[in-house]
Scaffold this active site. Structure first.
Site, PDB file in Angstrom:
ATOM      1  CE  LYS A 144      -1.901   2.966   2.696  1.00 20.14           C
ATOM      2  NZ  LYS A 144      -1.876   4.109   1.781  1.00 20.14           N
TER       3      LYS A 144
ATOM      4  N   GLY B 237       6.712   4.955   8.103  1.00 18.56           N
ATOM      5  CA  GLY B 237       5.919   6.179   8.130  1.00 18.56           C
ATOM      6  C   GLY B 237       6.096   6.877   9.466  1.00 18.56           C
ATOM      7  CB  SER B 238       4.097   9.475  11.094  1.00 18.81           C
ATOM      8  OG  SER B 238       2.836   8.833  11.091  1.00 18.81           O
ATOM      9  CB  THR B 239       6.439   8.086  15.735  1.00 20.57           C
ATOM     10  OG1 THR B 239       7.800   8.014  15.289  1.00 20.57           O
ATOM     11  CG2 THR B 239       6.329   7.476  17.118  1.00 20.57           C
TER      12      THR B 239
ATOM     13  N   GLY C 280       2.524   4.486  13.135  1.00 13.14           N
ATOM     14  CA  GLY C 280       3.216   3.244  13.529  1.00 13.14           C
ATOM     15  C   GLY C 280       2.670   2.702  14.846  1.00 13.14           C
TER      16      GLY C 280
ATOM     17  CD  GLU D   5      12.972   0.495   9.612  1.00 15.70           C
ATOM     18  OE1 GLU D   5      13.507   1.438  10.222  1.00 15.70           O
ATOM     19  OE2 GLU D   5      13.393  -0.664   9.652  1.00 15.70           O
TER      20      GLU D   5
ATOM     21  CB  CYS E 196      13.115   8.915   8.407  1.00 13.60           C
ATOM     22  SG  CYS E 196      13.950   7.781   7.298  1.00 13.60           S
TER      23      CYS E 196
ATOM     24  CD  GLU F  85      10.227  12.826  11.168  1.00 10.34           C
ATOM     25  OE1 GLU F  85       9.077  12.438  11.420  1.00 10.34           O
ATOM     26  OE2 GLU F  85      11.072  12.120  10.610  1.00 10.34           O
TER      27      GLU F  85
HETATM   28  P1  NAP Z   1       2.315   8.468   7.490  1.00  6.93           P
HETATM   29  O1  NAP Z   1       1.322   9.557   7.443  1.00  6.93           O
HETATM   30  O2  NAP Z   1       2.520   7.740   8.768  1.00  6.93           O
HETATM   31  O3  NAP Z   1       1.914   7.454   6.332  1.00  6.93           O
HETATM   32  C1  NAP Z   1       2.678   6.315   6.043  1.00  6.93           C
HETATM   33  C2  NAP Z   1       1.799   5.283   5.368  1.00  6.93           C
HETATM   34  O4  NAP Z   1       0.811   4.832   6.297  1.00  6.93           O
HETATM   35  C3  NAP Z   1       1.033   5.837   4.171  1.00  6.93           C
HETATM   36  O5  NAP Z   1       0.932   4.834   3.193  1.00  6.93           O
HETATM   37  C4  NAP Z   1      -0.321   6.133   4.790  1.00  6.93           C
HETATM   38  O6  NAP Z   1      -1.374   6.182   3.855  1.00  6.93           O
HETATM   39  C5  NAP Z   1      -0.465   4.939   5.707  1.00  6.93           C
HETATM   40  N1  NAP Z   1      -1.509   5.057   6.717  1.00  6.93           N
HETATM   41  C6  NAP Z   1      -2.107   6.172   7.195  1.00  6.93           C
HETATM   42  N2  NAP Z   1      -3.052   5.839   8.113  1.00  6.93           N
HETATM   43  C7  NAP Z   1      -3.059   4.483   8.203  1.00  6.93           C
HETATM   44  C8  NAP Z   1      -3.805   3.537   8.969  1.00  6.93           C
HETATM   45  N3  NAP Z   1      -4.743   3.902   9.834  1.00  6.93           N
HETATM   46  N4  NAP Z   1      -3.512   2.230   8.813  1.00  6.93           N
HETATM   47  C9  NAP Z   1      -2.571   1.821   7.959  1.00  6.93           C
HETATM   48  N5  NAP Z   1      -1.845   2.666   7.181  1.00  6.93           N
HETATM   49  C10 NAP Z   1      -2.078   3.991   7.319  1.00  6.93           C
HETATM   50  O7  NAP Z   1       3.769   8.973   7.048  1.00  6.93           O
HETATM   51  P2  NAP Z   1       4.149   9.847   5.787  1.00  6.93           P
HETATM   52  O8  NAP Z   1       3.692  11.248   6.070  1.00  6.93           O
HETATM   53  O9  NAP Z   1       3.721   9.185   4.530  1.00  6.93           O
HETATM   54  O10 NAP Z   1       5.746   9.761   5.822  1.00  6.93           O
HETATM   55  C11 NAP Z   1       6.508  10.584   6.618  1.00  6.93           C
HETATM   56  C12 NAP Z   1       6.954   9.859   7.869  1.00  6.93           C
HETATM   57  O11 NAP Z   1       7.613   8.653   7.524  1.00  6.93           O
HETATM   58  C13 NAP Z   1       7.967  10.660   8.665  1.00  6.93           C
HETATM   59  O12 NAP Z   1       7.666  10.593  10.027  1.00  6.93           O
HETATM   60  C14 NAP Z   1       9.279   9.930   8.372  1.00  6.93           C
HETATM   61  O13 NAP Z   1      10.253  10.087   9.370  1.00  6.93           O
HETATM   62  C15 NAP Z   1       8.823   8.528   8.256  1.00  6.93           C
HETATM   63  N6  NAP Z   1       9.805   7.733   7.519  1.00  6.93           N
HETATM   64  C16 NAP Z   1      10.567   6.837   8.214  1.00  6.93           C
HETATM   65  C17 NAP Z   1      11.529   6.093   7.549  1.00  6.93           C
HETATM   66  C18 NAP Z   1      12.380   5.102   8.280  1.00  6.93           C
HETATM   67  O14 NAP Z   1      12.943   4.251   7.617  1.00  6.93           O
HETATM   68  N7  NAP Z   1      12.486   5.180   9.602  1.00  6.93           N
HETATM   69  C19 NAP Z   1      11.710   6.258   6.175  1.00  6.93           C
HETATM   70  C20 NAP Z   1      10.920   7.180   5.505  1.00  6.93           C
HETATM   71  C21 NAP Z   1       9.961   7.908   6.193  1.00  6.93           C
HETATM   72  P3  NAP Z   1      -1.914   7.615   3.340  1.00  6.93           P
HETATM   73  O15 NAP Z   1      -0.797   8.251   2.624  1.00  6.93           O
HETATM   74  O16 NAP Z   1      -3.015   7.234   2.440  1.00  6.93           O
HETATM   75  O17 NAP Z   1      -2.358   8.376   4.551  1.00  6.93           O
END
Ligand code: NAP
Length: 473
Positions: free
Chosen positions: A173, A226-228, A231, A248, A282, A376
């Protein structure tokens, strides 16, 4: 030109409900294209199809055959690297030179895990009762891979490739903002010989289909980046079914410069360790700690290097910093700068014209309680602070809920190793800003995550360990 639909059971499939994801080109603010969003019915179909593909062949394929297919996937990704890079660049404003590197990285990840299939195995264990005891690494079944928008293609590859190599099937996804390269990955992998159903791609809003995917009874493991906040939500949902999770998550990584370092080299390398990908990384080194005797020299050189960074059109191969992913993301970043009013902020303004651009911002004089220092920001913003002694600096470094990455610059080997041990992070570089190596584990301490991507460690996360005992009596 643009992929349109979810990719399920080897076919591009229009969903039953006509929900659309509207994509905007962040470089121009103009509409880019629309992708149809998978609904709950497609999630069900995708998971059921993946389970069928798992039971009807993929898990039992001889490892050599699985490796052959994954090598073919790597080849087709290389052949389409230009197309993948252009899609990514238009979709999220990633500078084309970076997008090309990331397309190549995705192919390398498939090659690595194609090779790893034959090098990941169990053990024989001399158990006390005698007999013959050995362990097997077995695939789990259907893995849900949920990925973010900042590095859409490489992260999709570094979740799919090890999961598939270990014999699982994957439902991928992508983030709502960045579905294009994920769909192409599914299509191209199938074209290269991956059987139908083995890699399904379901673009759709996390809020609408995410929970259903995570809670689906046939999904055995969730691999999330994705975000904490999301997660933690996924971990709670997964707890009900004792599902395996790897996470992650966010970061607020330190960059530590000691006075004995090659300060000019560190200062020249540091701006892109935080401003690359417009700071939406990240691993961004967004908290810089500089030993006081070299603070002014470091800041001067850092500013000098930042001033000549090329911010602009992501299609230009010379561009180093493109727009942010959306104007909403830019507003979030600007809110941090506005809240840091009492501090000295250099840069952080919008260039004239269209697009979600923001020039890099350098914040001096921050307190460690400031939100811009603690949280962040996920934009091109760095805070630089002086420090006087190693012990108090380390306390400040570790005073963060995050622990993903970091850098230490020093020419004193003992100090480098001592500090590297003390920094609470899953990844650390000495005299470098590298964070990701295909061959090495990547992941976070504390609220930056759980489990590891990449390297041979990722394979452990996509397998169950089974012990078998054969009696010799
Ligand atoms: P996000 O808002 O947490 O979204 C990540 C993924 O989760 C997206 O595909 C999102 O879909 C999905 N999602 C949202 N709500 C969900 C739910 N209830 N159940 C299951 N999945 C759901 O994060 P983002 O804004 O895309 O990315 C930025 C974050 O990712 C930052 O915090 C960054 O630090 C982190 N990140 C971490 C790493 C690492 O390796 N540690 C690498 C890259 C990024 P939608 O887009 O449709 O909402």
């Amino acid at each position: 030109m643009f992929p349109q639909h979810p990719f399920i059971d080897g076919k591009s499939r229009a969903p039953r409900e006509p929900q659309r994801l509207q994509l905007t080109d962040p470089a121009t603010d103009e509409p880019l294209t629309e992708v149809s969003a998978a609904g709950l019915a497609e999630v069900d179909d995708a998971v059921a199809g993946a389970q069928r593909a798992f039971e009807s062949g993929w898990r039992d394929l001889p490892p050599g055959k699985r490796a052959e297919i994954l090598f073919a996937v790597a080849t087709i990704l290389r052949e389409h690297a230009d197309e993948i890079a252009r899609l990514e660049s238009r979709n999220i404003g990633k500078p084309i030179t970076d997008a090309l590197d990331e397309a190549a990285l995705g192919a390398r990840v498939f090659e690595y895990y194609a090779g790893a299939v034959s090098k990941f195995f169990g053990e024989t264990i001399p158990v006390a009762r005698g007999g013959f005891n050995f362990t097997l690494r077995q695939p789990m079944g259907v893995v849900a891979a949920i990925v973010p928008w900042n590095f859409p293609f490489p992260i999709a590859c570094w979740k799919a490739a090890p999961a598939l190599a270990a014999g699982n099937c994957v439902v991928l996804k992508p983030a709502s903002l960045s579905p294009l390269t994920a769909i192409r990955l599914g299509e191209l992998a199938h074209e290269a010989g991956l059987p139908a159903g083995v890699l399904q791609v379901v673009p759709g809003a996390g809020g609408a289909i995410g929970d259903a995917l995570v809670e689906h009874p046939l999904v055995r493991k969730i691999s999330f980046t994705g975000s904490t906040e999301i997660g933690a939500h996924i971990m709670q949902l997964a707890a009900r079914g004792i599902k395996r999770v790897s996470l992650e998550l966010g970061g607020k990584s330190p960059n530590i410069i000691f006075a004995d370092a090659d300060v000019d080299k560190a200062a020249a390398a540091s701006p892109m360790s935080v401003f690359a990908n417009a700071g939406q990384d990240c691993c961004a080194r967004s908290r810089v700690f500089v030993e006081r005797p070299v603070f002014d020299r470091f800041v001067e050189k850092f500013l000098e290097t930042t001033r000549v960074l090329k911010v602009g059109d992501p299609a230009d191969p010379e561009t180093q910093i493109g727009p942010l992913v959306s104007s909403q993301q830019r507003e979030k970043v600007e809110a941090y700068l506005a809240a840091a009013k009492g501090r000295e902020i250099i840069g952080g303004d919008r260039p004239a014209g269209r697009g979600a651009y923001l020039r890099p911002a350098i914040a001096l004089g921050c307190e460690t309680s400031d939100p811009v220092w603690r949280e962040e920001v996920f934009g091109p913003v760095v805070c630089i602070r002086p420090f006087d002694d190693e012990a108090s600096m380390l306390r400040e470094v570790n005073d963060s809920p995050y622990g993903l990455s970091g850098s230490v610059w020093t020419n004193d080997l003992k100090r480098a190793l001592r500090v590297a041990r003390r920094v609470e992070s899953g990844v650390l570089s000495i005299n470098s800003h590298a964070s990701v190596h295909v061959e090495a584990p990547f992941g976070g301490f504390k609220q930056s995550g759980l489990g590891r991507d990449l390297g041979m460690s990722a394979l452990e996360g996509y397998t169950e360990l089974k012990n078998i005992f054969i009696s010799e009596d």
